[in-house]
Write a protein that holds these residues in place. Structure first.
Motif, PDB file in Angstrom:
ATOM      1  N   LEU A 122       7.149   0.864  31.208  1.00 24.58           N
ATOM      2  CA  LEU A 122       7.936  -0.307  31.594  1.00 24.58           C
ATOM      3  C   LEU A 122       8.595  -0.991  30.407  1.00 24.58           C
ATOM      4  O   LEU A 122       9.466  -1.851  30.589  1.00 24.58           O
ATOM      5  N   GLY A 123       8.224  -0.631  29.196  1.00 25.24           N
ATOM      6  CA  GLY A 123       8.782  -1.255  28.009  1.00 25.24           C
ATOM      7  C   GLY A 123       7.928  -0.971  26.797  1.00 25.24           C
ATOM      8  O   GLY A 123       6.890  -0.297  26.895  1.00 25.24           O
ATOM      9  N   PRO A 124       8.308  -1.500  25.628  1.00 21.01           N
ATOM     10  CA  PRO A 124       7.538  -1.241  24.403  1.00 21.01           C
ATOM     11  C   PRO A 124       6.175  -1.930  24.439  1.00 21.01           C
ATOM     12  O   PRO A 124       6.032  -3.024  24.990  1.00 21.01           O
ATOM     13  N   TYR A 125       5.188  -1.317  23.834  1.00 17.32           N
ATOM     14  CA  TYR A 125       3.877  -1.933  23.686  1.00 17.32           C
ATOM     15  C   TYR A 125       3.456  -1.845  22.222  1.00 17.32           C
ATOM     16  O   TYR A 125       3.889  -0.954  21.487  1.00 17.32           O
ATOM     17  N   LYS A 126       2.625  -2.800  21.812  1.00 16.15           N
ATOM     18  CA  LYS A 126       2.148  -2.834  20.436  1.00 16.15           C
ATOM     19  C   LYS A 126       1.046  -1.794  20.263  1.00 16.15           C
ATOM     20  O   LYS A 126      -0.016  -1.888  20.860  1.00 16.15           O
ATOM     21  N   ALA A 127       1.331  -0.780  19.445  1.00 18.12           N
ATOM     22  CA  ALA A 127       0.388   0.324  19.271  1.00 18.12           C
ATOM     23  C   ALA A 127      -0.461   0.183  18.023  1.00 18.12           C
ATOM     24  O   ALA A 127      -1.518   0.816  17.927  1.00 18.12           O
ATOM     25  N   ALA A 128      -0.001  -0.601  17.044  1.00 14.49           N
ATOM     26  CA  ALA A 128      -0.758  -0.684  15.788  1.00 14.49           C
ATOM     27  C   ALA A 128      -0.376  -1.939  15.023  1.00 14.49           C
ATOM     28  O   ALA A 128       0.725  -2.495  15.183  1.00 14.49           O
ATOM     29  N   LEU A 129      -1.292  -2.373  14.185  1.00 11.84           N
ATOM     30  CA  LEU A 129      -1.088  -3.495  13.274  1.00 11.84           C
ATOM     31  C   LEU A 129      -1.783  -3.138  11.968  1.00 11.84           C
ATOM     32  O   LEU A 129      -2.973  -2.832  11.946  1.00 11.84           O
ATOM     33  N   PHE A 130      -1.025  -3.142  10.852  1.00 10.40           N
ATOM     34  CA  PHE A 130      -1.628  -2.838   9.558  1.00 10.40           C
ATOM     35  C   PHE A 130      -0.863  -3.559   8.453  1.00 10.40           C
ATOM     36  O   PHE A 130       0.214  -4.133   8.687  1.00 10.40           O
ATOM     37  N   ASN A 131      -1.438  -3.545   7.262  1.00  8.48           N
ATOM     38  CA  ASN A 131      -0.830  -4.227   6.127  1.00  8.48           C
ATOM     39  C   ASN A 131       0.433  -3.509   5.661  1.00  8.48           C
ATOM     40  O   ASN A 131       0.602  -2.313   5.891  1.00  8.48           O
ATOM     41  N   VAL A 132       1.286  -4.241   4.980  1.00  7.11           N
ATOM     42  CA  VAL A 132       2.502  -3.648   4.433  1.00  7.11           C
ATOM     43  C   VAL A 132       2.117  -2.671   3.327  1.00  7.11           C
ATOM     44  O   VAL A 132       1.402  -3.037   2.388  1.00  7.11           O
ATOM     45  N   PRO A 133       2.539  -1.410   3.406  1.00  5.18           N
ATOM     46  CA  PRO A 133       2.214  -0.445   2.343  1.00  5.18           C
ATOM     47  C   PRO A 133       2.767  -0.913   0.996  1.00  5.18           C
ATOM     48  O   PRO A 133       3.898  -1.403   0.911  1.00  5.18           O
ATOM     49  N   ASN A 134       1.946  -0.771  -0.026  1.00  8.64           N
ATOM     50  CA  ASN A 134       2.319  -1.228  -1.364  1.00  8.64           C
ATOM     51  C   ASN A 134       3.154  -0.151  -2.056  1.00  8.64           C
ATOM     52  O   ASN A 134       2.616   0.803  -2.606  1.00  8.64           O
ATOM     53  N   CYS A 135       4.463  -0.339  -2.042  1.00 10.48           N
ATOM     54  CA  CYS A 135       5.346   0.654  -2.643  1.00 10.48           C
ATOM     55  C   CYS A 135       5.243   0.643  -4.167  1.00 10.48           C
ATOM     56  O   CYS A 135       5.452   1.666  -4.815  1.00 10.48           O
ATOM     57  N   ALA A 136       4.892  -0.508  -4.734  1.00 12.65           N
ATOM     58  CA  ALA A 136       4.833  -0.618  -6.190  1.00 12.65           C
ATOM     59  C   ALA A 136       3.553  -0.025  -6.769  1.00 12.65           C
ATOM     60  O   ALA A 136       3.499   0.279  -7.958  1.00 12.65           O
ATOM     61  N   SER A 137       2.534   0.153  -5.954  1.00 11.25           N
ATOM     62  CA  SER A 137       1.258   0.670  -6.459  1.00 11.25           C
ATOM     63  C   SER A 137       0.692   1.710  -5.487  1.00 11.25           C
ATOM     64  O   SER A 137      -0.258   1.442  -4.765  1.00 11.25           O
ATOM     65  N   PRO A 138       1.277   2.897  -5.466  1.00 15.18           N
ATOM     66  CA  PRO A 138       0.787   3.964  -4.571  1.00 15.18           C
ATOM     67  C   PRO A 138      -0.538   4.516  -5.082  1.00 15.18           C
ATOM     68  O   PRO A 138      -0.966   4.211  -6.195  1.00 15.18           O
ATOM     69  N   PRO A 139      -1.209   5.338  -4.295  1.00 15.64           N
ATOM     70  CA  PRO A 139      -2.471   5.945  -4.740  1.00 15.64           C
ATOM     71  C   PRO A 139      -2.279   6.760  -6.013  1.00 15.64           C
ATOM     72  O   PRO A 139      -1.213   7.317  -6.257  1.00 15.64           O
ATOM     73  N   ARG A 140      -3.313   6.811  -6.833  1.00 17.46           N
ATOM     74  CA  ARG A 140      -3.237   7.534  -8.096  1.00 17.46           C
ATOM     75  C   ARG A 140      -3.232   9.037  -7.868  1.00 17.46           C
ATOM     76  O   ARG A 140      -4.025   9.568  -7.103  1.00 17.46           O
ATOM     77  N   LEU A 141      -2.312   9.720  -8.523  1.00 22.19           N
ATOM     78  CA  LEU A 141      -2.253  11.169  -8.402  1.00 22.19           C
ATOM     79  C   LEU A 141      -3.520  11.829  -8.937  1.00 22.19           C
ATOM     80  O   LEU A 141      -3.862  12.942  -8.536  1.00 22.19           O
ATOM     81  N   ALA A 142      -4.219  11.146  -9.847  1.00 22.27           N
ATOM     82  CA  ALA A 142      -5.454  11.714 -10.386  1.00 22.27           C
ATOM     83  C   ALA A 142      -6.506  11.889  -9.297  1.00 22.27           C
ATOM     84  O   ALA A 142      -7.384  12.743  -9.395  1.00 22.27           O
ATOM     85  N   ASP A 143      -6.408  11.083  -8.222  1.00 24.28           N
ATOM     86  CA  ASP A 143      -7.381  11.183  -7.135  1.00 24.28           C
ATOM     87  C   ASP A 143      -7.161  12.416  -6.268  1.00 24.28           C
ATOM     88  O   ASP A 143      -8.040  12.787  -5.488  1.00 24.28           O
ATOM     89  N   VAL A 144      -6.002  13.041  -6.391  1.00 25.47           N
ATOM     90  CA  VAL A 144      -5.701  14.199  -5.558  1.00 25.47           C
ATOM     91  C   VAL A 144      -6.620  15.361  -5.889  1.00 25.47           C
ATOM     92  O   VAL A 144      -6.961  16.177  -5.029  1.00 25.47           O
ATOM     93  N   GLY A 145      -7.049  15.455  -7.137  1.00 23.43           N
ATOM     94  CA  GLY A 145      -7.934  16.548  -7.536  1.00 23.43           C
ATOM     95  C   GLY A 145      -9.326  16.432  -6.946  1.00 23.43           C
ATOM     96  O   GLY A 145     -10.085  17.392  -6.957  1.00 23.43           O
ATOM     97  N   ASP A 146      -9.673  15.261  -6.408  1.00 22.90           N
ATOM     98  CA  ASP A 146     -10.978  15.048  -5.793  1.00 22.90           C
ATOM     99  C   ASP A 146     -10.853  15.318  -4.298  1.00 22.90           C
ATOM    100  O   ASP A 146     -10.166  14.594  -3.578  1.00 22.90           O
ATOM    101  N   VAL A 147     -11.535  16.370  -3.832  1.00 26.95           N
ATOM    102  CA  VAL A 147     -11.439  16.753  -2.424  1.00 26.95           C
ATOM    103  C   VAL A 147     -11.872  15.617  -1.510  1.00 26.95           C
ATOM    104  O   VAL A 147     -11.347  15.456  -0.399  1.00 26.95           O
ATOM    105  N   ASN A 148     -12.804  14.809  -1.952  1.00 22.32           N
ATOM    106  CA  ASN A 148     -13.309  13.720  -1.124  1.00 22.32           C
ATOM    107  C   ASN A 148     -12.312  12.579  -0.966  1.00 22.32           C
ATOM    108  O   ASN A 148     -12.487  11.723  -0.110  1.00 22.32           O
TER     109      ASN A 148
END
Length: 262
Positions: free
Chosen positions: A96-122
């Motif tokens: 019947l129309g749009p519904y609110k599916a999610a609410l979350f914080n604004v992604p921080n474009c200036a401070s993305p996740p550290r690439l060094a963490d990619v080497g950690d499988v966890n």
């Protein structure tokens, strides 16, 4: 491979930033989210760098994600610049129309996740979750009477949806910015059992492994059976030969009767 995923994510974010004039939610690349969309979910890229020009450093903001089925009313803001609070139930799952599916914080474009963490499988899963959002990922919120958050229930199979991100000024409760509606995205169709391809070349890896294991076990069982039969036959042949030898020995050892002379 994990590093390439995150590099691809940064590339996607760079494309988003470069095309701010026509921003809309984008379906996640297949290398970031395999099997997307599914029967009941659609994985989208989060709105990194989309609303930077609308953010004020002294205010608090949030991102709303709206979903709707194709060809319905697309308004998500009322006359007071406030977002609609329509739920999945009220709109019959977006029919019947749009519904609110999610609410979350604004992604921080200036401070993305550290690439060094990619080497950690966890940590790889956590890194990807910061870039992606899965619509239709909550299968319990509709039936939980104590659930108070924004409900994100499964989508309908074989159905076309569109999505929109909205920037909310949490301090004033009004909408500051929004994206265009996404291109139509269709969930997958349920396959009928009669149409499922059972040709070995189309079987999954798990089925191939199970089939291989069963084949090896069958071969070992057959080899054991043949070895057992061969052993029984050999023992039978040896027993017959031994019996014949004993019979000949007995016959040779018996004294022969002597003829009497007149």
């Amino acid at each position: 491979m994990c590093i390439s995923w995150v590099v691809l994510a940064f590339c996607c974010l760079g494309q988003l930033c470069a095309g701010k004039g026509h921003l809309s939610p984008q379906i996640a690349a297949s290398r970031l989210a395999a099997n997307n969309p599914t029967l009941t979910t659609v994985t989208l890229e989060k709105p990194f760098c989309m609303f930077d020009g609308s953010l004020h450093p002294n205010k608090s903001y949030a991102i709303y994600l709206y979903a709707m089925k194709e060809s319905v009313s697309s308004l998500v803001i009322n006359n007071s610049s406030k977002p609609l609070d329509s739920t999945f139930q009220q709109t019959r799952g977006g029919q019947l129309g749009p519904y609110k599916a999610a609410l979350f914080n604004v992604p921080n474009c200036a401070s993305p996740p550290r690439l060094a963490d990619v080497g950690d499988v966890n940590k790889v899963s956590g890194v990807l979750k910061q870039y992606l959002f899965r619509v239709g990922d909550d299968g319990t919120c509709l039936y939980d009477p104590n659930f108070l958050g924004v409900c994100n229930p499964p989508l309908a199979p074989d159905t076309t949806y569109r999505f929109k991100y909205l920037l909310l000024d949490s301090t004033e409760g009004i909408v500051k910015d929004q994206t265009l509606w996404s291109d139509p995205i269709k969930t997958r169709r349920v396959k009928l059992p009669s149409k499922i391809d059972t040709w070995p070349g189309r079987r999954s890896g798990d089925m191939i492994v199970i089939t291989s294991i069963l084949s090896v076990l069958m071969f070992l069982l057959l080899a054991g059976f043949l070895a057992s039969v061969s052993s029984v036959v050999m023992r039978s042949v040896d027993s017959s030969a031994e019996t014949r030898r004993m019979s000949q020995t007995i016959q040779q050892s018996e004294p022969r009767p002597q003829l009497s002379s007149e």
